[in-house]
Scaffold this motif. Structure first.
Motif, PDB file in Angstrom:
ATOM      1  N   ALA A  90       0.732  -1.165   0.220  1.00 28.65           N
ATOM      2  CA  ALA A  90      -0.106   0.034  -0.380  1.00 28.65           C
ATOM      3  C   ALA A  90       0.828   1.436   0.025  1.00 28.65           C
ATOM      4  O   ALA A  90       2.270   1.092   0.833  1.00 28.65           O
ATOM      5  CB  ALA A  90      -1.303   0.019   1.217  1.00 28.65           C
ATOM      6  N   ASN A  91       0.479   2.185  -1.121  1.00 26.29           N
ATOM      7  CA  ASN A  91       1.682   3.279  -0.873  1.00 26.29           C
ATOM      8  C   ASN A  91       2.852   2.855  -1.398  1.00 26.29           C
ATOM      9  O   ASN A  91       3.838   3.649  -0.598  1.00 26.29           O
ATOM     10  CB  ASN A  91       1.159   4.417   0.045  1.00 26.29           C
ATOM     11  CG  ASN A  91      -0.682   4.693  -0.169  1.00 26.29           C
ATOM     12  OD1 ASN A  91      -1.102   4.930  -1.287  1.00 26.29           O
ATOM     13  ND2 ASN A  91      -0.940   5.024   1.390  1.00 26.29           N
ATOM     14  N   GLY A  92       2.796   2.549  -2.061  1.00 21.42           N
ATOM     15  CA  GLY A  92       4.567   1.881  -1.769  1.00 21.42           C
ATOM     16  C   GLY A  92       5.086   0.712  -0.830  1.00 21.42           C
ATOM     17  O   GLY A  92       6.393   0.954  -1.169  1.00 21.42           O
ATOM     18  N   GLN A  95       2.626  -2.866   4.528  1.00 24.09           N
ATOM     19  CA  GLN A  95       1.809  -2.744   5.941  1.00 24.09           C
ATOM     20  C   GLN A  95       1.814  -4.534   6.158  1.00 24.09           C
ATOM     21  O   GLN A  95       1.907  -5.426   5.102  1.00 24.09           O
ATOM     22  CB  GLN A  95       1.045  -1.950   5.516  1.00 24.09           C
ATOM     23  CG  GLN A  95       1.122  -0.333   5.038  1.00 24.09           C
ATOM     24  CD  GLN A  95       0.237   0.276   5.097  1.00 24.09           C
ATOM     25  OE1 GLN A  95      -0.610  -0.010   5.880  1.00 24.09           O
ATOM     26  NE2 GLN A  95       0.733   1.900   4.254  1.00 24.09           N
TER      27      GLN A  95
END
Length: 134
Positions: A90-92, A95
């Motif tokens: 997520a977002n590079g 997580q």
């Protein structure tokens, strides 16, 4: 006038011709109705064209069945993730969190995840899941 051989399957043929199997059969019947009686279609060529149309229909049916099977498999995989801890992109960044819900948008399963920082991330594709923890 003879019909050209048809190659391709499923969506590619539908996209190219915009016709379904019944429409293609209708074209053959129209061809037979209006053919020149002095130059009839060769029987071998006609039977060959019918066989090609039959193969086209079988290929389209098989393609539809495989698509349904893949959708069911994706749904099963997604629901098996409920309550599991996963790592996801997520977002590079990678997580991790626990899968709380599964939803389907446009037929594709997505999951809602609660991270260890109590952040809720929705709409994560199962393709973005990197690891499933025990």
């Amino acid at each position: 006038m003879a019909l050209a051989p048809i190659s391709g399957t499923g969506a590619a043929t539908d996209a190219a011709f915009g016709l379904d199997f019944q429409s293609l059969l209708s074209i053959i019947l129209t061809q037979l109705t209006y053919q020149d009686p002095l130059k009839p279609v060769d029987n071998f060529q006609f039977v060959s064209q019918l066989a090609q149309f039959s193969q086209l229909q079988q290929s389209q049916t098989l393609n539809d069945q495989i698509t349904s099977l893949l959708a069911a498999q994706g749904a099963t995989q997604a629901t098996s993730l409920l309550g599991r801890t996963i790592d996801f992109a997520a977002n590079g960044a990678t997580q991790s969190g626990k899968v709380e819900a599964v939803s389907f948008s446009s037929g594709q399963p997505t999951v809602t995840i609660r991270t260890s920082t109590d952040q809720v991330v929705s709409g994560v594709s199962i393709a973005d899941i990197a690891n499933i923890r025990l």
